[in-house]
Design an enzyme around this catalytic site. Structure first.
Site, mmCIF file in Angstrom:
data_model
loop_
_atom_site.group_PDB
_atom_site.id
_atom_site.type_symbol
_atom_site.label_atom_id
_atom_site.label_comp_id
_atom_site.label_asym_id
_atom_site.label_seq_id
_atom_site.Cartn_x
_atom_site.Cartn_y
_atom_site.Cartn_z
ATOM 1 N N ARG A 88 0.819 -1.210 0.000
ATOM 2 C CA ARG A 88 0.000 0.000 0.000
ATOM 3 C C ARG A 88 0.854 1.263 0.000
ATOM 4 N NH1 ARG A 88 -3.780 2.365 4.403
ATOM 5 N NH2 ARG A 88 -5.218 3.580 3.138
ATOM 6 N N HIS A 92 0.472 4.460 -2.547
ATOM 7 C CA HIS A 92 0.285 5.845 -2.103
ATOM 8 C C HIS A 92 1.444 6.721 -2.554
ATOM 9 C CE1 HIS A 92 -3.057 5.544 1.153
ATOM 10 N NE2 HIS A 92 -3.232 4.658 0.208
ATOM 11 N N ASN A 120 -3.981 8.769 4.542
ATOM 12 C CA ASN A 120 -2.818 8.014 5.028
ATOM 13 C C ASN A 120 -3.311 6.952 5.953
ATOM 14 O OD1 ASN A 120 -3.436 8.731 7.621
ATOM 15 N ND2 ASN A 120 -1.617 9.802 8.013
ATOM 16 N N HIS A 218 -5.665 -5.966 -2.985
ATOM 17 C CA HIS A 218 -6.550 -6.199 -1.842
ATOM 18 C C HIS A 218 -6.749 -7.693 -1.580
ATOM 19 C CE1 HIS A 218 -8.441 -1.873 -2.011
ATOM 20 N NE2 HIS A 218 -7.205 -1.884 -1.565
HETATM 21 C C1 HEM Z 1 -8.841 1.418 -6.292
HETATM 22 C C2 HEM Z 1 -8.882 2.253 -5.283
HETATM 23 C C3 HEM Z 1 -8.398 1.951 -3.901
HETATM 24 C C4 HEM Z 1 -8.980 2.373 -2.760
HETATM 25 C C5 HEM Z 1 -10.211 3.248 -2.641
HETATM 26 C C6 HEM Z 1 -8.216 1.829 -1.663
HETATM 27 C C7 HEM Z 1 -8.470 2.079 -0.322
HETATM 28 C C8 HEM Z 1 -7.909 1.362 0.710
HETATM 29 C C9 HEM Z 1 -8.264 1.517 2.111
HETATM 30 C C10 HEM Z 1 -9.249 2.519 2.661
HETATM 31 C C11 HEM Z 1 -7.581 0.586 2.820
HETATM 32 C C12 HEM Z 1 -7.705 0.253 4.306
HETATM 33 C C13 HEM Z 1 -6.864 1.065 5.205
HETATM 34 C C14 HEM Z 1 -7.102 0.690 6.631
HETATM 35 O O1 HEM Z 1 -8.204 0.885 7.147
HETATM 36 O O2 HEM Z 1 -6.161 0.191 7.289
HETATM 37 C C15 HEM Z 1 -6.781 -0.137 1.875
HETATM 38 C C16 HEM Z 1 -5.932 -1.164 2.213
HETATM 39 C C17 HEM Z 1 -5.008 -1.702 1.345
HETATM 40 N N1 HEM Z 1 -4.786 -1.301 0.043
HETATM 41 FE FE1 HEM Z 1 -6.047 -0.184 -1.082
HETATM 42 N N2 HEM Z 1 -7.198 1.078 -2.164
HETATM 43 C C18 HEM Z 1 -7.248 1.133 -3.521
HETATM 44 C C19 HEM Z 1 -6.348 0.568 -4.389
HETATM 45 C C20 HEM Z 1 -5.182 -0.067 -3.983
HETATM 46 C C21 HEM Z 1 -4.060 -0.372 -4.829
HETATM 47 C C22 HEM Z 1 -3.941 0.030 -6.305
HETATM 48 C C23 HEM Z 1 -3.149 -1.036 -4.072
HETATM 49 C C24 HEM Z 1 -1.783 -1.559 -4.421
HETATM 50 C C25 HEM Z 1 -1.371 -1.845 -5.642
HETATM 51 C C26 HEM Z 1 -3.728 -1.180 -2.745
HETATM 52 C C27 HEM Z 1 -3.181 -1.885 -1.702
HETATM 53 C C28 HEM Z 1 -3.747 -2.018 -0.457
HETATM 54 C C29 HEM Z 1 -3.300 -2.981 0.548
HETATM 55 C C30 HEM Z 1 -2.223 -4.018 0.369
HETATM 56 C C31 HEM Z 1 -4.082 -2.762 1.691
HETATM 57 C C32 HEM Z 1 -3.990 -3.476 3.056
HETATM 58 C C33 HEM Z 1 -3.136 -2.646 3.983
HETATM 59 C C34 HEM Z 1 -2.970 -3.206 5.398
HETATM 60 O O3 HEM Z 1 -3.215 -4.403 5.652
HETATM 61 O O4 HEM Z 1 -2.565 -2.422 6.269
HETATM 62 N N3 HEM Z 1 -4.941 -0.545 -2.731
HETATM 63 N N4 HEM Z 1 -6.978 0.362 0.612
HETATM 64 C C1 NAG Z 2 -2.230 9.994 9.508
HETATM 65 O O1 NAG Z 2 -2.820 11.259 9.592
HETATM 66 C C2 NAG Z 2 -3.402 11.582 10.854
HETATM 67 C C3 NAG Z 2 -4.038 12.958 10.716
HETATM 68 O O2 NAG Z 2 -4.965 12.970 9.693
HETATM 69 C C4 NAG Z 2 -2.312 11.538 11.937
HETATM 70 O O3 NAG Z 2 -2.875 11.781 13.205
HETATM 71 C C5 NAG Z 2 -1.631 10.156 11.927
HETATM 72 O O4 NAG Z 2 -0.556 10.137 12.829
HETATM 73 C C6 NAG Z 2 -1.108 9.837 10.522
HETATM 74 N N1 NAG Z 2 -0.548 8.488 10.481
HETATM 75 C C7 NAG Z 2 0.738 8.220 10.158
HETATM 76 C C8 NAG Z 2 1.135 6.795 10.126
HETATM 77 O O5 NAG Z 2 1.546 9.078 9.885
#
Ligand code: HEM
Ligand code: NAG
Ligand code: NAG
Length: 351
Positions: A88, A92, A120, A218
């Protein structure tokens, strides 16, 4: 105006020309030539825009790949869930101002950096990138960019969790800016519908196939319960549940994410095989078990649905295309040659 243009060109970020892959065409060179009076600027730009290459550190830091691979392996032995965040971070980094390590920069009193922007949320494992950087500074001081470490670590995380292996392109330089507002405006939201996702990816030079393929990341990792909660509690639909979500899975999500939500509770993005990088994410989607509205949206467009169906059947097609799309994403807005810098510490600019 002239000065402004020059600055943008010599920084190599002028995406209106479309050279998101770090190369430029003859027509673009001629356009630069015609539009610029200053030959030196053209030269600086041309030197900057070198293509990335898989053998970039072959002589300057031959151990780079094994150092990154070993560090990721050591971290995964401690905590297997560290793989997904590394993937991820790369996404980003590349979507916000190009793959230039800007996601790693810590905010300072004068600047709120990308990592402190709302999307983030939950970016993890940035500390591991710092650890790897320190090991690389010991082995080959001042040579390997933080942006390349992020790209290598993402590949290792995938390979070491059952995913494909490939030669990562390198030669990126580290960027000189990182702002929270850019992160908020460039990263897709989980509320996005298919048209909006296609548009966001297209603005980065990525196709509909790249969108569906990269969403397959995902296949590993977790998300905070807030994302599940908005689809299973008080949704404007039958029983408060999002009708595009599998209703029996919705009830399971309620059990996994009871109210009031605990801040740190999380649910898998791929309920079938949460820890393995495979094509099961696409099976989840077809069973309406995708976690985000943006995952479910991939079923609502005929073009994206066809690719989802293809990958659910054919893991090797998914893997092959995934490698290709990761290489493409890894070329977005890169700095090369003399542009940017090689940071000494990944979380701070050199000066
Ligand atoms: C298509 C639009 C996408 C959206 C809206 C999106 C949004 C998100 C969000 C909101 C999370 C969860 C964060 C959390 O609550 O910890 C997430 C997790 C993740 N995303 Fe996406 N994502 C997108 C595309 C991608 C892409 C293109 C990649 C990599 C090529 C990616 C890789 C990941 C991975 C690996 C996680 C898991 C992270 C973890 O376990 O901490 N995502 N994503
Ligand atoms: C992500 O952003 C929030 C504020 O929006 C901040 O409080 C938090 O520490 C940030 N997380 C990281 C891993 O930098
Ligand atoms: C809901 O998910 C289950 C298994 O997770 C699956 O068997 C069922 O077919 C899904 N329902 C729909 C409508 O796809």
């Amino acid at each position: 105006m002239g000065v402004h243009k020059k600055t943008r060109l010599s920084s190599g970020r002028c995406n209106v020309f479309g050279h998101l892959d770090g190369r430029f065409s003859l027509i673009e060179v001629m356009f630069v030539w015609i539009s610029m009076s200053n030959i030196l600027t053209v030269k600086t730009f041309a030197q900057g825009a070198q293509p990335l290459s898989t053998g970039f550190y072959e002589t300057s830091c031959p151990s780079v790949k094994s150092i990154v691979a070993d560090a990721v392996a050591a971290r995964l032995r401690q905590d297997a869930s560290a793989a997904a965040p590394l993937v991820r971070v790369f996404f980003h980094d590349c979507f916000v101002d190009g793959c230039d390590g800007s996601v790693l920069i810590k905010s300072t009193p004068g600047n709120t950096a990308e990592r402190d922007s709302p999307p983030n949320q939950t970016i993890r494992e940035l500390g591991l990138i710092d650890v790897i950087k320190n090991q690389l500074e010991a082995a080959c001081p001042g040579v390997v960019s933080c942006a390349d470490i992020v790209a290598l670590a993402a590949k290792e995380a995938i390979r070491q969790n059952g995913g494909p292996d490939w030669e990562v392109e390198m030669g990126r330089r580290d960027g000189l800016r990182s702002t929270a507002t850019e992160a908020s405006s460039n990263l897709p939201s989980t509320f996005s519908n298919a048209a909006s996702l296609i548009q966001t990816f297209s603005s980065k030079g990525l196709s509909v196939r790249d969108l569906v393929t990269l969403s397959g990341a995902h296949s590993i990792g977790n998300a905070h319960c807030t994302f599940a909660a908005r689809r299973v509690y008080n949704f404007n639909g039958p029983n408060g549940i999002d009708p595009t979500l599998n209703s029996s899975y919705a009830l399971k999500l309620r059990k996994m994410c009871p109210q009031p939500l605990l801040e740190h509770s999380r649910v898998p993005l791929d309920p079938l095989t949460p820890m393995v990088f495979d094509n099961k994410y696409y099976e989840d989607l077809l069973e309406m078990n995708g976690l985000f509205i943006s995952d479910a949206a991939l079923l609502t467009d005929a073009g994206t649905l066809a690719i989802v169906t293809e990958y659910a059947r054919d893991q090797s097609a998914f893997f092959g295309n995934f490698v290709n799309s990761m290489l493409k994403m890894g070329r977005i807005g890169v700095l090369t040659g003399q542009q940017g810098e090689i940071r000494r510490h990944c979380s701070a600019f050199n000066s």
